[in-house]
Structures are given as C-alpha cells and as structure tokens.
Design an enzyme around this catalytic site. Structure first.
Site, PDB file in Angstrom:
ATOM      1  N   CYS A 134       0.831  -1.202   0.000  1.00 64.12           N
ATOM      2  CA  CYS A 134       0.000   0.000   0.000  1.00 64.12           C
ATOM      3  C   CYS A 134       0.868   1.256   0.000  1.00 64.12           C
ATOM      4  CB  CYS A 134      -0.915  -0.011   1.219  1.00 64.12           C
ATOM      5  SG  CYS A 134      -1.903   1.478   1.350  1.00 64.12           S
ATOM      6  N   CYS A 139      -0.452   4.110   2.158  1.00 65.43           N
ATOM      7  CA  CYS A 139      -0.273   3.923   3.603  1.00 65.43           C
ATOM      8  C   CYS A 139       1.182   4.197   3.998  1.00 65.43           C
ATOM      9  CB  CYS A 139      -0.591   2.495   4.032  1.00 65.43           C
ATOM     10  SG  CYS A 139      -2.074   1.815   3.328  1.00 65.43           S
ATOM     11  N   ASP A 140       2.119   3.725   3.203  1.00 66.06           N
ATOM     12  CA  ASP A 140       3.517   3.674   3.644  1.00 66.06           C
ATOM     13  C   ASP A 140       4.479   4.555   2.847  1.00 66.06           C
ATOM     14  OD1 ASP A 140       2.701   1.689   5.425  1.00 66.06           O
ATOM     15  OD2 ASP A 140       3.018   0.108   3.935  1.00 66.06           O
TER      16      ASP A 140
END
Ligand code: NAP
Length: 309
Positions: free
Chosen positions: A131, A134-135
């Site tokens: 992701c 997300c990261d």
C-alpha cells in the site's frame, strides 16, 4: 435475534447497511480487521460518481459509514470467527460470542496478493509493502529508488503516488504492456520519474539478513538473465484474492475462492446474500461494489418480508 448481519464495511457492506437501515432493519455491521475496506488505502478516487474533483478513499468510506449510522446501522469493530449456515437461523461466532440472525450479507472484500518469493514475507513492513498511500511517505523511502510490481491500475496508481517521494520508481511488469486502463497507463508511462522494467519478475527481495530492503533480484522472463536492482522499498500491486476463507466448505465458492451467486445476490443458502469484491473478480470497482451492496440489501429485505407471511 438480528434481522440482518453484514460482514464487511467496504463500499458493498456500507451500501447494504444504508439500504437495510433505511428499511428499519437496524443491521449489525461487522468491520473485520480493515474498517472501510481496501478503498481506505487508496488516495484520490476519481471515478466514483458525484465527486468531479475526486474524493479521498478514506473520506468516502467515513462518509458512507456516517450515512449508514444516521439511519440506525450499528457498526461494530469485530471479527467473525466462524459461521454455521446449516439451519434457518444463521449462527456466527463474533469475537467469541454467538450472534444469531435471520439474514446475512457477506461483503468481506478482497486482500492483497503476495508475490511469494524469498525475502518477501520476512521483509514485510521492513521495506516490502502492499500500500503506497499507507507507507509511501515513510522516511525510509524518501529520495530513494523504489520498485513497484504489477501492470494494472493499482500498480500505476502506486507508482504515480510514489513519485512524490522516490528518486526513481521502477515499474516491474511481467509482460511488455500494461493491463491498466488507458488513461492510467498513459499518465504512468509519461511520468519522467517512472522507469518501466518490462518482461520481468522479482525473483527475490534482498536483504533478509540485513533486516531491510536493499534491492531486488530481477529475472528477465524472455532471456532468463538475472540482475540486481538496488532499491529501498518494494511495493507489490499484483491484484487481490477474495476474503472468503471463513466460508470454505460452508458456501459454494468458485475455484479461485469467490462466492458463487445463484440469482441476483443470492448464494446457495437461503437468507445468505453476497456483494462486492468477495464475489466479483470481473469489475471490482467502488461503484459496482456499492451497486451489489444495494442489490443484496433489497434481496435480504424481500426475503425477510417473505418469512413473515
Ligand atoms: P489487476 O487489474 O488484476 O492487475 C494485476 C496486475 O498484476 C496485472 O498486470 C498482472 O499481470 C500482474 N500480476 C498478477 N499476478 C502476478 C504475479 N504473481 N507476479 C507478477 N505480476 C502479477 O489488479 P489491480 O491493478 O489491483 O486492479 C484490480 C481492479 O481494480 C481493476 O478492475 C482495476 O481497474 C481496479 N482499480 C481501479 C483504479 C482506478 O480506477 N483508479 C485503481 C486501482 C484499481 P498481467 O497483466 O500479465 O496479468
């Protein structure tokens, strides 16, 4: 006894929740481990009707939940551990407790597929991720070369998002053409920070002994030659598998694990309906999942009406 239990709070589950709540059925909606579903890991959603400027995936899901709760849906952070569909009363074990319901809407969605190569699992969260939104902004990825694997819309979206942080994004794809929609593919290939690596697969993620990603071993699938591509992160975007392990041996699943529908949203068990990515390997869009959630809610409502006559 519940009227309706909905498993999943992605687009399918929350749309089913809005419809069944508006029908005064006070649905119990169980989130599973990923409230809001996969869309919460996306950045801007540009193709959900009604948002010409696009809308952040997390915000869209938060709004859907608010809309469902406004009409009386009860959203609970909880995981279903087992299901018993042998009797007319459907029995679920939810975080150790028994829940009985007249109808069940399964909208458990899909999870990220893994490459299943050496180094991948051990380096997950140490440079291997599924992701980018997300990261991607983590300090370890800043101004570093990064690798994205895949050739679909997800891989393109991840690669474009990562150009904000990376020095270079290598897009490793096993063929020499992207599967992504034309607009996404064109934008991706026009981005000067993205370098496609065609006809290639990641054979190993390095360096398990160092405890962080330092590069990937790439195999050219046409020539068989291998090379080392140094990078600080590997973003895997090769598609999804349905979250239906719970229903193995309980419901009819196809050979890839997707729940089979017999008519509309009906499954092989009366009173059990299905919607969204756990039953759809063809369209897999936010709007199609929402549409399926709506259909499942209407089918459940009609089934309940039939029981009371
Ligand atoms: P996808 O379309 O199924 O693409 C998966 C990609 O990964 C394909 O290019 C496939 O290669 C590759 N792949 C699969 N298994 C692999 C493996 N073991 N090793 C290496 N490569 C592998 O999945 P997706 O990109 O996640 O998209 C899923 C659905 O969501 C699609 O309908 C897509 O349109 C939609 N989506 C839309 C948006 C958007 O519109 N903004 C964003 C994301 C996703 P091949 O091409 O060779 O099969």
């Amino acid at each position: 006894m519940e009227n309706v239990v909905i498993i999943g709070t992605g687009c399918a589950g929350l749309t089913a929740a809005i419809y069944t709540a508006r029908a005064n059925l006070a649905p119990l909606v169980l989130t599973g481990l990923m409230p809001g579903g996969l869309l919460t890991t996306t950045s801007i959603v540009e193709n959900y009707p009604g948002f010409p400027e696009g809308i952040d995936g997390f915000e869209l899901m938060t709004r859907m939940q608010q809309q469902a709760e406004k009409f009386g849906a009860r959203v609970k952070f909880a995981t279903v551990e087992s299901v018993d569909l042998k009797n007319q009363t459907i029995r679920l074990t939810v975080d150790g407790e028994l829940v009985e319901t007249k109808t069940l809407i399964i909208a458990s969605g899909a999870g990220h597929k893994h490459l299943e190569v050496p180094g991948e699992d051990i380096l997950e969260k140490k440079g291997v991720t599924y992701c980018a939104t997300c990261d991607g902004a983590l300090p370890m990825f800043r101004n570093q070369p990064l690798v994205v694997v895949g050739g679909g819309d997800s891989a393109c979206e991840e690669a474009m998002y990562l150009t904000r942080f990376a020095s270079t994004v290598y897009l490793v794809h096993r063929r020499d053409a992207l599967r992504a929609s034309r607009i996404m593919a064109e934008r991706t290939l026009a981005n000067p920070k993205i370098q496609p690596v065609w006809d290639s697969a990641v054979a190993e993620v390095l360096d398990a002994t160092a405890g962080k990603v330092t590069g990937v071993r790439i195999k050219n699938l046409k020539t068989g030659t291998e090379s080392l591509l140094p990078c600080a992160g590997l973003f895997v975007a090769i598609g999804h598998h349905p979250n239906t392990q719970l229903f193995q041996g309980v419901l009819h699943l196809d050979e890839n694990g997707y729940v089979e529908r017999v008519r509309g949203s009906e499954t092989t068990i009366p009173g059990v309906f299905v919607a969204g990515d756990c039953s759809d390997h063809v369209y897999r869009q936010a709007i199609t999942a929402a549409g399926m959630g709506c259909a499942a809610a209407i089918d459940a409502e009609r089934y309940l009406a039939g029981l009371s006559h």
